[in-house]
Each structure stands twice: as C-alpha cells, then as structure tokens.
Design a protein around this motif. Sequence first.
Motif, PDB file in Angstrom:
ATOM      1  N   PHE A 138       0.783  -1.229   0.000  1.00 21.68           N
ATOM      2  CA  PHE A 138       0.000   0.000   0.000  1.00 21.68           C
ATOM      3  C   PHE A 138       0.809   1.270   0.000  1.00 21.68           C
ATOM      4  O   PHE A 138       0.381   2.289  -0.509  1.00 21.68           O
ATOM      5  CB  PHE A 138      -0.943   0.000   1.213  1.00 21.68           C
ATOM      6  CG  PHE A 138      -2.338  -0.213   0.789  1.00 21.68           C
ATOM      7  CD1 PHE A 138      -2.765  -1.482   0.446  1.00 21.68           C
ATOM      8  CD2 PHE A 138      -3.208   0.855   0.663  1.00 21.68           C
ATOM      9  CE1 PHE A 138      -4.045  -1.683  -0.002  1.00 21.68           C
ATOM     10  CE2 PHE A 138      -4.487   0.663   0.213  1.00 21.68           C
ATOM     11  CZ  PHE A 138      -4.908  -0.613  -0.111  1.00 21.68           C
ATOM     12  N   CYS A 147       1.948  -3.407   3.945  1.00 23.71           N
ATOM     13  CA  CYS A 147       0.631  -3.911   3.555  1.00 23.71           C
ATOM     14  C   CYS A 147      -0.470  -3.028   4.163  1.00 23.71           C
ATOM     15  O   CYS A 147      -0.200  -2.137   4.962  1.00 23.71           O
ATOM     16  CB  CYS A 147       0.465  -5.358   4.014  1.00 23.71           C
ATOM     17  SG  CYS A 147       0.281  -5.544   5.795  1.00 23.71           S
ATOM     18  N   TYR A 148      -1.708  -3.304   3.798  1.00 27.26           N
ATOM     19  CA  TYR A 148      -2.819  -2.476   4.275  1.00 27.26           C
ATOM     20  C   TYR A 148      -2.990  -2.557   5.792  1.00 27.26           C
ATOM     21  O   TYR A 148      -3.247  -1.548   6.444  1.00 27.26           O
ATOM     22  CB  TYR A 148      -4.124  -2.885   3.572  1.00 27.26           C
ATOM     23  CG  TYR A 148      -5.290  -2.006   3.957  1.00 27.26           C
ATOM     24  CD1 TYR A 148      -5.313  -0.663   3.556  1.00 27.26           C
ATOM     25  CD2 TYR A 148      -6.334  -2.500   4.719  1.00 27.26           C
ATOM     26  CE1 TYR A 148      -6.364   0.159   3.919  1.00 27.26           C
ATOM     27  CE2 TYR A 148      -7.400  -1.670   5.075  1.00 27.26           C
ATOM     28  CZ  TYR A 148      -7.409  -0.347   4.670  1.00 27.26           C
ATOM     29  OH  TYR A 148      -8.441   0.464   5.029  1.00 27.26           O
ATOM     30  N   SER A 149      -2.823  -3.786   6.351  1.00 29.10           N
ATOM     31  CA  SER A 149      -2.967  -3.928   7.808  1.00 29.10           C
ATOM     32  C   SER A 149      -1.972  -3.038   8.546  1.00 29.10           C
ATOM     33  O   SER A 149      -2.303  -2.460   9.585  1.00 29.10           O
ATOM     34  CB  SER A 149      -2.730  -5.375   8.237  1.00 29.10           C
ATOM     35  OG  SER A 149      -3.526  -6.232   7.499  1.00 29.10           O
ATOM     36  N   TYR A 151      -0.468  -0.383   7.118  1.00 30.68           N
ATOM     37  CA  TYR A 151      -0.721   1.001   6.687  1.00 30.68           C
ATOM     38  C   TYR A 151      -1.760   1.679   7.580  1.00 30.68           C
ATOM     39  O   TYR A 151      -1.587   2.821   8.006  1.00 30.68           O
ATOM     40  CB  TYR A 151      -1.211   0.973   5.245  1.00 30.68           C
ATOM     41  CG  TYR A 151      -1.631   2.307   4.682  1.00 30.68           C
ATOM     42  CD1 TYR A 151      -0.680   3.214   4.220  1.00 30.68           C
ATOM     43  CD2 TYR A 151      -2.978   2.653   4.607  1.00 30.68           C
ATOM     44  CE1 TYR A 151      -1.060   4.437   3.698  1.00 30.68           C
ATOM     45  CE2 TYR A 151      -3.368   3.872   4.077  1.00 30.68           C
ATOM     46  CZ  TYR A 151      -2.407   4.764   3.627  1.00 30.68           C
ATOM     47  OH  TYR A 151      -2.791   5.963   3.117  1.00 30.68           O
ATOM     48  N   ARG A 152      -2.855   0.928   7.902  1.00 32.59           N
ATOM     49  CA  ARG A 152      -3.938   1.589   8.623  1.00 32.59           C
ATOM     50  C   ARG A 152      -3.604   1.886  10.082  1.00 32.59           C
ATOM     51  O   ARG A 152      -4.341   2.616  10.751  1.00 32.59           O
ATOM     52  CB  ARG A 152      -5.257   0.831   8.487  1.00 32.59           C
ATOM     53  CG  ARG A 152      -5.212  -0.618   8.869  1.00 32.59           C
ATOM     54  CD  ARG A 152      -6.495  -1.278   8.428  1.00 32.59           C
ATOM     55  NE  ARG A 152      -7.618  -0.768   9.207  1.00 32.59           N
ATOM     56  CZ  ARG A 152      -7.952  -1.226  10.395  1.00 32.59           C
ATOM     57  NH1 ARG A 152      -7.268  -2.216  10.944  1.00 32.59           N
ATOM     58  NH2 ARG A 152      -8.971  -0.726  11.036  1.00 32.59           N
TER      59      ARG A 152
END
Length: 196
Positions: A138, A147-149, A151-152
């Motif tokens: 991401f 990764c998105y996990s 990133y957030r």
Amino acid sequence: MSRKRDELRAQERQARRTRITGVLTSAFPALPEGEVAAMLTSLRADRGIPLRDLGEHLAAHPDALTSGDPGCPAVIVRLIQALRDAGHGGAVLPGCSECGRSDVPLPRFGPGGRVCQACGAKNSKRRCGRCGRTARIFARRDEGGICYSCYRVDPQIVRECAGCGRVRMPVTRSDGGPLCLDCWTPPARTCVSWRR
Ligand SMILES: [Zn+2]
Ligand SMILES: [Zn+2]
Ligand SMILES: [Zn+2]
C-alpha cells in the motif's frame, strides 16, 4: 429533463472528440480526420470512460502519442498501436515501466506507470517490510513496502479522532479535525433518481 441531459452529454462527447481529433491530426498530418473517428470507434474510445481518459490525458500531455511515456491510461496504448498498425510509425509505444519491454500489452499500472502482465503479477503481492506477510503493498516506508494492515495503523497515517479521541486511520476531516470510520456519518443527500 433527462433528454436535456442526454443532449448535454452528446455535446460534451462531441467536444471531446473534436479536441482529440485536433491533437491527432496535428501530431500526424498524414492522418485524415475521418480516419480518426473510425479509429476511435473501433477502439471503443468514442464514448464513456475511455473517451474521457483519452481526452484528459491528451489535453495534459499533447505529446503522449510520440513520447513513449508509460504513465498513461490503457486507451492511449491502444490508440498508439492502432496508429502504428495504420502505418503512422511516428507513434511510439510505451515500454513496461518495470522491465522496459514494448512488444507486450501493458494491462496494469505500477508505481512508475504502465506495466506488463508479468511485472504486474510480480508487483501485486510482496513481503510486507513491517509484518512480513505476503500482501498487496500500500505504501513505501524506510523498511520497504507495507501492507494495508500495517498502513492503517502506521504512525504517519493515524490521527487522533476528533469524535472519539482514539488514534485511528481517519476516513475524512470535519471542521473539528479528522474523523475515524465509526465517527463519520455519510452526508445525507437527495437521491437523484427521486428528483426525476
Ligand atoms: Zn514488464
Ligand atoms: Zn504488514
Ligand atoms: Zn472516532
């Protein structure tokens, strides 16, 4: 009402086609105007999203058909191929922004522009530089792609929510500051299909 809108859309399409035809015939003086229209139709680029992408990209990058720049929408690549097929050798196909090959389709988009199928597949999932899982990347960070996990919950991304005070990824901003997904209420709007 809806007829009026159809007319406006038709006018807008016509204006786009005229501008595109202008760019093409000035870049390729040997190309007759009528052929441009036939080309756009055969590429299914005479309406809808492809027409819009084509018009906007050529407006911003009038040299897109001869520069070989891979930072372009798919419709540009199709148009360049059609121009070359029609004998306009001045049209330059962009190469894959990763491996440089220009004799292959470039169906995907990577961080540096269009990429071929092979490079796209290679890029789509990687080892996350933070958690080590193999996932779609991401964002770039010092330790690599994340990764998105990750990133957030990334410190560069999360903010204190103006609604609940928790430190989370904001989904929007209010006048009071960023809001998390739980605190955000989608704006109420009248459904367009009700007004007709
Ligand atoms: Zn490639
Ligand atoms: Zn991760
Ligand atoms: Zn909140």
